[in-house]
Design an enzyme around this catalytic site. Structure first.
Site, short mmCIF file in Angstrom:
data_model
loop_
_atom_site.label_atom_id
_atom_site.label_comp_id
_atom_site.label_asym_id
_atom_site.label_seq_id
_atom_site.Cartn_x
_atom_site.Cartn_y
_atom_site.Cartn_z
N THR A 118 0.03 -7.05 13.04
CA THR A 118 0.29 -5.68 12.59
C THR A 118 0.55 -5.49 11.11
OG1 THR A 118 2.69 -5.69 12.93
CG2 THR A 118 1.32 -5.21 14.82
N LYS A 157 3.64 -6.99 4.04
CA LYS A 157 3.44 -5.59 3.69
C LYS A 157 3.04 -4.87 4.98
CE LYS A 157 0.17 -3.42 3.36
NZ LYS A 157 -0.70 -2.55 4.28
N GLU A 188 6.08 4.51 7.58
CA GLU A 188 5.68 5.77 6.97
C GLU A 188 6.42 6.97 7.56
OE1 GLU A 188 1.51 5.75 7.65
OE2 GLU A 188 1.08 4.64 5.82
N THR A 218 0.87 -1.18 0.00
CA THR A 218 0.00 0.00 0.00
C THR A 218 0.91 1.23 0.00
OG1 THR A 218 -0.22 -0.19 2.41
CG2 THR A 218 -1.98 -1.10 1.08
N ASN A 227 -0.10 10.63 6.61
CA ASN A 227 -1.33 10.16 7.23
C ASN A 227 -2.45 11.18 7.25
OD1 ASN A 227 -0.90 7.32 8.04
ND2 ASN A 227 0.90 8.24 8.99
#
Lengths: 388, 388
Positions: free
Chosen positions: A184, A173, A264, A151, A383
């Protein structure tokens, strides 16, 4: 170096148009046997995505022939209709595999994993043709399969660990919603070792407990976390449970490390080593409290060895320790001894990517390590813009 | 409109050179009586700053003549020497007040509060002369006192609530480390009502439970949080406990609202209203889990009504609810009904500063509201640069 490295597995990754990028977004991993043993661990979030509810049932049967995975949509919080979509995906996969092979596959032997935005229905008119295409392109394509489940990941994550005549392969992933008390992310592990469902279950739980369960990137627990372990028995070798556990744990460690490295917006990979704890649970609780503390995470982003914030985070736990007995080292410099300032904090060079924080509770002999990332501008950016 | 509005109180704020800005950094609030009743609530962090350890003891005595507060240093994680600094500050304050007044003051009647960086000793050679100067300038100076306790606050926070012939005044500071299960900042409340320590304690705990304890800006619990309530009895009026509780709660509400509005780097003030809970504890737990979720907070910073992340946060709690029965509204738009998508999320206009999230658990009749902020670039910036 992928899920198709162990004997008995084929995989595929195809672009079905679920992701706006146009990249591969449907993956399929098929266990050709002779065994089809399986174990799985799933998110402990009480709000579970439809594919999690489905795959939990499938895994209880102890036999899985195929795992179908999609990015581009989590199929979480989609109600009964979303569950029906997952069911239809499994049915479609089973039918396509049966018609393309010499063996019969039932929907109850097909696990389903989804990842992407929560709360939206999957475009079934694109997903099901994608599954058909995946079945048609099955082969030694573990690499493309790993790409198809990405993603916000910037790179695919795969691993291989070799045993004596048998192998464990894996792909995963996950780059956000990395959190606690469970898997997770999506992860499929394969092995050509001979092992039954009960052994696989014991091995997988032991492995995830000290790897994925101790990665806490942003404290946010997903609705979709799934880790599956499939055994084909194609090597004909039956390792001891300890041997298998060691290899599966090593594979999970490697994938967990890759997840952390690709989290991220992170600029730091932080290992929080808690030692001198009364027991392992205490050590994990303390490590997690530091890993989740936004003030600690922003300080590390700013290259600031702010041990006071670390101590303040430790103080929120119920672990056994005396505040005036705690020592803290950042990258080997003991900036805090007996709960107060010690070595000069300016000695700590935080300019690199790897950071080790060592916390000695002086309350016993147990220890544990929890891994996390810093909290950066890029995390906020990524985010705050994800679904818009 | 400050701590000196109720009769019987004097205050001062002076610049002692503790803050690099050169602004006022030492505050003093003195209760001239006739009563010197007191109550306090303190951080539940097990790593408590020296002034918290000191003031807890002082408050247990039931009588406080003065509160001395400093910004520019938390005096937390400073070991026995730091505690000695707090003790010396109280002794110095008591001696200066005794020599300047007609009454005797003991160090055991002087509460101490500190705020600023953790882990560094206070510059006593500047603090003690500042205390002397504060004693010399005592008067109706609640406004300057409120300025002197500011750290990253951008404005002072004060309040007044009037009763029938008596008054409650207050000041507070706090713009980060606003967190849970406790006071979450420094706050001094004064009243000229007649009330003993036991009544004050009951009133203060009832007030903080539904105000400061339910502000959770960044999930990080401070080592220094202190809320004190001093009663002079100078009005001669004895309100009922309910009347006093109502006024003190209103004062705390007003200050909590000001703290939230000034939270570090925040662009949103978010009220999370949890209704339909089995009991109030469940409602608070659910509200807090959403308030602390970085993915929810970054989404709101990005004006994204991402109800899926809200549901995922709710799913991490132990509260009574069924995932397929939960409704979520963002600013009045019910974007989620029965755990799945409902009204069009594009109807939600998140461009303003105030956001209300309403979560109906459909599990009972209890409710609670938790307040928080979004997670912004400015939060990351401010907290990655604070000590460097």
């Amino acid at each position: 170096m992928t899920v198709t490295t162990p004997e008995g597995f084929r995989a595929a990754g195809v672009a079905a148009g679920l992701k706006t990028s146009g990249g591969p977004d449907v993956a399929l991993v098929v266990n050709e046997g002779p065994d089809t043993a399986v174990a799985g661990v799933f998110t402990t979030n009480r709000v579970k995505a439809a594919p999690v509810l489905w795959s939990q049932q499938v895994v209880q049967g102890g036999s899985v022939r195929a795992v179908v995975l999609n990015s581009g949509g989590a199929n979480a919080c989609t109600g009964p209709a979303g569950f029906q979509d997952t069911h239809a995906t499994a049915e479609h996969t089973a039918a396509a595999l049966t018609s393309a092979n010499a063996y019969q596959v039932g929907a109850g032997e097909v696990a389903v994993c989804s990842t992407g935005l929560i709360g939206e229905r999957l475009p079934m008119d694109r997903l099901l043709p994608g599954v058909t295409a995946a079945v048609e392109s099955l082969g030694d394509h573990g690499g493309v399969a790993a790409e198809a489940i990405m993603t916000t990941d910037t790179r695919p994550k795969t691993t291989v660990v070799s045993g004596a005549g048998w192998t464990v392969g894996g792909m995963a992933k996950g780059a956000g919603m990395l959190a606690p008390a469970m898997a997770t992310m999506l992860c499929v592990l394969t092995t050509d070792a001979v092992a039954g469902p009960a052994t696989l279950d014991a091995v997988l739980r032991a492995a995830t407990r000290v790897t994925f369960d101790r990665v806490d990137s942003d404290g946010c627990m997903s609705t979709n976390d799934t880790v599956l372990l499939l055994a084909s028995g194609a090597s004909g070798v039956t390792p001891s449970e300890a041997e298998l556990a060691s290899a599966v744990t090593a594979a999970c460690h490697d994938l967990a490390r890759q997840l952390l490295a690709d989290a991220e917006g992170a600029t730091k990979e932080i290992a929080i080593e808690v030692v001198g704890a009364a027991d392992e649970d205490d050590a994990v609780e303390v490590g997690r409290s530091v890993a989740r503390n936004n003030l600690v995470k922003t300080a590390l982003f700013g290259n600031d060895p702010n041990w006071g914030r670390i101590l303040a985070a430790v103080g929120t736990t119920a672990a056994a320790f005396e505040p005036d007995a705690v020592d803290v080292a950042v990258k080997g410099i003991w900036v805090c001894r007996s709960g107060a300032a010690a070595e000069d904090r300016s000695k700590v060079d935080l300019s690199g990517r790897d950071v080790t924080i060592r916390i000695d509770l002086h309350a016993g002999a147990a220890e544990a390590t929890v891994w996390t990332n810093d909290l950066s501008h890029a995390y906020v950016h990524e985010n705050s813009a994800y679904s818009t």
